[in-house]
Design a protein around this motif. Structure first.
Motif, short mmCIF file in Angstrom:
data_model
loop_
_atom_site.label_atom_id
_atom_site.label_comp_id
_atom_site.label_asym_id
_atom_site.label_seq_id
_atom_site.Cartn_x
_atom_site.Cartn_y
_atom_site.Cartn_z
N ASN A 177 -1.26 10.17 -2.30
CA ASN A 177 -0.72 9.08 -1.48
C ASN A 177 -1.81 8.26 -0.83
O ASN A 177 -1.64 7.06 -0.61
CB ASN A 177 0.21 9.66 -0.41
CG ASN A 177 0.85 8.58 0.44
OD1 ASN A 177 1.59 7.74 -0.05
ND2 ASN A 177 0.55 8.59 1.74
N ASN A 178 -2.94 8.88 -0.55
CA ASN A 178 -3.99 8.22 0.23
C ASN A 178 -5.13 7.65 -0.60
O ASN A 178 -6.16 7.26 -0.04
CB ASN A 178 -4.56 9.20 1.27
CG ASN A 178 -3.57 9.54 2.35
OD1 ASN A 178 -2.76 8.70 2.74
ND2 ASN A 178 -3.61 10.77 2.85
N THR A 179 -4.98 7.63 -1.92
CA THR A 179 -6.06 7.12 -2.75
C THR A 179 -5.64 5.88 -3.52
O THR A 179 -4.45 5.63 -3.73
CB THR A 179 -6.54 8.20 -3.75
OG1 THR A 179 -7.73 7.74 -4.41
CG2 THR A 179 -5.49 8.48 -4.81
N GLN B 248 -0.32 14.54 -0.75
CA GLN B 248 -0.96 13.79 0.33
C GLN B 248 -2.24 13.11 -0.15
O GLN B 248 -2.51 11.96 0.19
CB GLN B 248 -1.25 14.72 1.51
CG GLN B 248 -0.01 15.16 2.27
CD GLN B 248 -0.31 16.23 3.29
OE1 GLN B 248 -1.37 16.86 3.29
NE2 GLN B 248 0.65 16.47 4.19
N ARG C 126 0.84 -1.21 0.00
CA ARG C 126 0.00 0.00 0.00
C ARG C 126 0.86 1.25 0.00
O ARG C 126 0.58 2.23 -0.71
CB ARG C 126 -0.93 -0.02 1.23
CG ARG C 126 -1.77 1.23 1.39
CD ARG C 126 -2.73 1.39 0.21
NE ARG C 126 -3.41 2.66 0.29
CZ ARG C 126 -2.94 3.80 -0.19
NH1 ARG C 126 -1.75 3.82 -0.77
NH2 ARG C 126 -3.62 4.91 -0.11
N GLU C 127 1.93 1.24 0.80
CA GLU C 127 2.83 2.40 0.83
C GLU C 127 3.52 2.59 -0.53
O GLU C 127 3.71 3.72 -0.98
CB GLU C 127 3.88 2.21 1.93
CG GLU C 127 3.32 2.31 3.34
CD GLU C 127 2.70 3.66 3.62
OE1 GLU C 127 3.30 4.68 3.22
OE2 GLU C 127 1.61 3.71 4.22
N THR D 203 -9.64 15.42 -2.22
CA THR D 203 -9.07 14.61 -1.14
C THR D 203 -10.13 13.74 -0.48
O THR D 203 -9.86 12.59 -0.11
CB THR D 203 -8.42 15.52 -0.08
OG1 THR D 203 -7.35 16.25 -0.68
CG2 THR D 203 -7.87 14.71 1.09
N GLY E 92 1.15 4.26 -2.84
CA GLY E 92 1.06 5.68 -2.55
C GLY E 92 2.22 6.47 -3.13
O GLY E 92 2.04 7.54 -3.72
#
Length: 227
Positions: A95-97, A92, A47-48, A131, A51
């Motif tokens: 990275n979070n989607t 950000q 996952r990282e 976001t 991102g």
């Protein structure tokens, strides 16, 4: 597999080994617990990695749209608080989607902010809205903007392209219990506005929703960059 991908994979494996060792687990029991944790850590690492790839895709999209070198982009982003906020907020959000279209949209918004300082404040608002959006929100907003609700069939007094909540629930049966929080998010970000309740032929009332101009604008970025 490229050299970069191999280096990244080795780094991930090393990080997992360090993380499990850092738990202070020793002996057979410790080995068993560490073995059970490793798959979860691997998922986190994947996952990282996704991102970080999203951020790289945003940077690539910006460079292709603006022609800036990485150094020039860094200089632009660091030249004012507003520019820095736009760039880091876009990173950000990326990275979070897990939504590819959203990553492309973020790159497009950031590129427009770079090309025109007058759009900086609006770009920040769009990034803030994007976001909060994931696939379910985007599907509902797209339906509200681009399809006919046919709400007048059940609600004779409904006007314009307003969507009663029950019609949205019928359009998205798999999201029936999620329509309320989805609409709360769209309303909070100014993408949809709440209208007066309407009655159906049975006398039951439903809240109506209408996509705002800002909602249309945000969806434009999401749809123009898809495919």
């Amino acid at each position: 597999m490229s050299r970069g991908e191999e280096v990244q994979r080795v780094a991930v494996r090393t990080a997992i080994e360090i993380a499990t060792a850092g738990l202070g687990l020793a002996g057979p029991v410790g080995a068993l617990v560490a073995a059970s944790i490793k798959p979860a850590l691997e998922l986190v690492a994947v996952r990282e990695g996704r991102g970080m790839q999203n951020i790289a895709d945003v940077v690539t999209g910006v460079r292709e749209a603006t022609g800036l070198s990485p150094e020039e982009f860094g200089q632009w982003a660091g030249s004012s608080d507003g520019r820095l906020m736009l760039a880091t907020s876009a990173f950000q959000a990326a990275n979070n989607t897990m939504h590819e279209g959203k990553v492309k949209a973020l790159a497009a918004v950031l590129a427009e902010g770079i090309n025109d300082d007058a759009k900086l404040d609006l770009s920040l608002l769009i990034v803030a809205a994007l976001t909060d959006l994931e696939a379910a929100h985007i599907r509902v907003l797209d339906a509200m903007v681009n399809t006919n609700s046919d709400a007048h069939i059940a609600y004779p007094d409904v006007e314009g392209n307003r969507w009663p909540s029950s019609i949205l629930e019928g359009r998205f049966p798999g999201l029936r219990s999620g329509i309320a929080p989805i609409m709360a998010t769209l309303e909070r970000q100014g993408l949809a506005t709440r209208g007066a309740p309407v009655e159906n032929f049975r006398g039951n009332q439903a809240t109506t929703w209408l996509a705002t101009h800002f909602g249309w604008e945000c969806l434009r970025y999401l749809t123009s960059t898809s495919g």
